[in-house]
Enzyme design. Structure first.
Site, PDB file in Angstrom:
ATOM      1  N   ARG A 279       0.837  -1.218   0.000  1.00  0.00           N
ATOM      2  CA  ARG A 279       0.000   0.000   0.000  1.00  0.00           C
ATOM      3  C   ARG A 279       0.870   1.267   0.000  1.00  0.00           C
ATOM      4  NH1 ARG A 279      -2.837  -3.795  -0.764  1.00  0.00           N
ATOM      5  NH2 ARG A 279      -4.713  -4.370   0.378  1.00  0.00           N
TER       6      ARG A 279
ATOM      7  N   SER B  96     -10.964  -0.049   3.465  1.00  0.00           N
ATOM      8  CA  SER B  96     -10.184  -0.237   4.690  1.00  0.00           C
ATOM      9  C   SER B  96      -9.645   1.119   5.141  1.00  0.00           C
ATOM     10  CB  SER B  96      -9.001  -1.164   4.443  1.00  0.00           C
ATOM     11  OG  SER B  96      -9.457  -2.371   3.898  1.00  0.00           O
TER      12      SER B  96
ATOM     13  N   GLU C 293      -4.764   4.244   6.232  1.00  0.00           N
ATOM     14  CA  GLU C 293      -4.526   4.063   4.787  1.00  0.00           C
ATOM     15  C   GLU C 293      -5.192   5.210   4.016  1.00  0.00           C
ATOM     16  OE1 GLU C 293      -5.043   0.021   3.072  1.00  0.00           O
ATOM     17  OE2 GLU C 293      -6.325   0.998   1.598  1.00  0.00           O
TER      18      GLU C 293
END
Ligand code: FAD
Ligand code: NAP
Length: 335
Positions: free
Chosen positions: A161, A235, A331
């Site tokens: 990520r 998320s 995130e």
């Protein structure tokens, strides 16, 4: 380039946060983007599908709404096809286009919202596949100098990520297009738990790319809230990666914890499990909360402000740290 003043960004972020922007410019081609960057030389915000952003304040910076679309095959052999895709293309439409053409590599990334240009930013991933596996290069324009630069796969410094566009070159480049290599005789990747069981539930023994894409879509639709019904950005936190010693300690204290081995003796811990253990799953305060089926997904049930959602995320980070000694990292991009 179409320019709008006092623009409400609510329909342009999947959290559905009601937030005004002073100036929004819709950029549909490269010259729009260059014109925007020469006009607004200070801080700007690039907005794709708004599916990885939480707005916590009114947006004073000029917003470049990325709608530069187009898909072009640049090279083809009997084994592979190389495709250049402009940043404003819808990610899921592009994946579906590849599946229809029987070009393999991206089918496990079906139904991820957002644009192609944002995909390399955090190296989007799901169901055992990361977009970096199919990216050859990324073409971007530097905001200040207006110089175009082609970043090779290596130069993108992809990680979990993560990419150079989120780290050392954060906020410095606007992605214009992404070049992908796709396989004509691809082997499907069904190793990620839920895919295999979904396929066998459908009695599919030799799955095609389309079968895998359909399985991923079904699993996602059964687990994740649809942003057009409940505001969310997928998320909210990354899955933390801990060292071998910390992992051993955690297993001793919490024997039911699950972990996934990473390089260098590290372990990935599912953040959803940590958050659930702290009692947050299904938590709601006003219209802000934690989804009842998925503890990693923070939600806006209607009129929540970005700040209310952000505050819950801070409380979650604190309680996970207190119980497990693990520092969760957001995130989602906070603006
Ligand atoms: P935006 O939210 O518009 O922008 C995200 C960031 O990238 C911002 O900082 C923005 O400034 C920057 N940016 C966007 N476009 C450009 C550009 N062209 N140039 C420079 N900077 C740019 N993510 C995953 O990795 N895996 C998943 O499985 C996944 N599932 C999701 C499921 C749901 C229901 C939702 C709502 C989100 C999910 N996400 C997932 C997160 C999100 O969809 C991805 O991160 C997606 O790539 C964001 O694209 P976007 O166009 O909406 O980006
Ligand atoms: P899941 O399948 O219930 O798995 C829970 C967690 O365990 C995930 O975080 C996953 O890590 C990890 N995991 C499971 N099986 C694994 C395996 N075989 N190898 C390595 N790690 C494994 O997760 P989910 O929440 O329903 O999501 C399914 C997939 O979609 C995941 O890949 C997830 O990352 C992705 N997704 C991402 C977002 C987002 O916004 N980023 C939103 C929804 C779904 P990974 O997350 O590293 O795969």
């Amino acid at each position: 380039m179409k320019i709008y003043s006092d623009f409400n960004l609510q329909p342009y972020n999947t959290f559905g946060i009601d937030v005004p922007a002073k100036t929004v410019a819709v950029c549909e081609n490269e010259s729009d983007i260059t014109e925007f960057l020469s006009t607004y030389t200070k801080d700007i915000l690039v907005l794709g599908g708004g599916s990885n952003i939480l707005f916590v304040r009114p947006v004073d910076e000029p917003v470049l709404l990325m709608q530069y679309k187009g898909i072009q095959v640049v090279f083809e052999t009997h084994k592979e096809v190389i495709v250049e895709v402009n940043a404003g293309e819808s990610w899921h439409s592009f994946v579906s286009y590849c599946v229809q053409n029987n070009w393999g590599g991206l089918e496990n990334l079906s139904l991820i919202p957002g644009t192609v240009g944002a995909a390399p930013m955090q190296n989007i991933g799901a169901y055992g596949v990361e977009v970096k596996d199919s990216i050859i290069s990324v073409t971007a324009i530097e905001k200040v100098t207006l110089q175009k630069r082609v970043f090779t796969h290596q130069e993108c410094a992809f990680g979990y990520r993560e990419s150079i566009f989120k780290t050392s070159l954060r906020n410095q480049f606007v992605v214009l297009s992404v070049r992908f290599v796709l396989q004509k005789n691809a082997k499907v990747n069904t190793s990620y738990g839920a895919i295999a069981s979904e396929l066998s539930a459908q009695n599919i023994i030799n799955p095609s790319l389309a079968d895998v894409a359909a399985a991923v879509i079904r699993i996602r639709q059964s687990k994740l809230p649809n942003p057009s019904e409940i505001g969310n950005a997928g998320s909210f936190f990354k899955n933390p990666i801990v060292g071998g010693l910390q992992a051993a300690d955690l297993i001793k204290t919490f024997p039911t914890i699950s972990m996934y081995a990473q390089p260098n003796n590290q372990q990935k811990v599912p953040a959803a499990w940590l958050i659930e253990q702290c009692g947050w799953k299904g938590y709601r305060q006003g219209d802000a909360g934690v989804h009842e089926k998925h503890a990693l997904v923070l939600v806006n049930y209607g009129q929540a402000s970005g700040q209310q959602i952000f505050d819950i995320s801070t409380r979650i980070i604190n309680s996970v740290y207190e119980k497990f000694g693990i520092q969760l990292e957001r995130e989602v991009n906070i603006y």
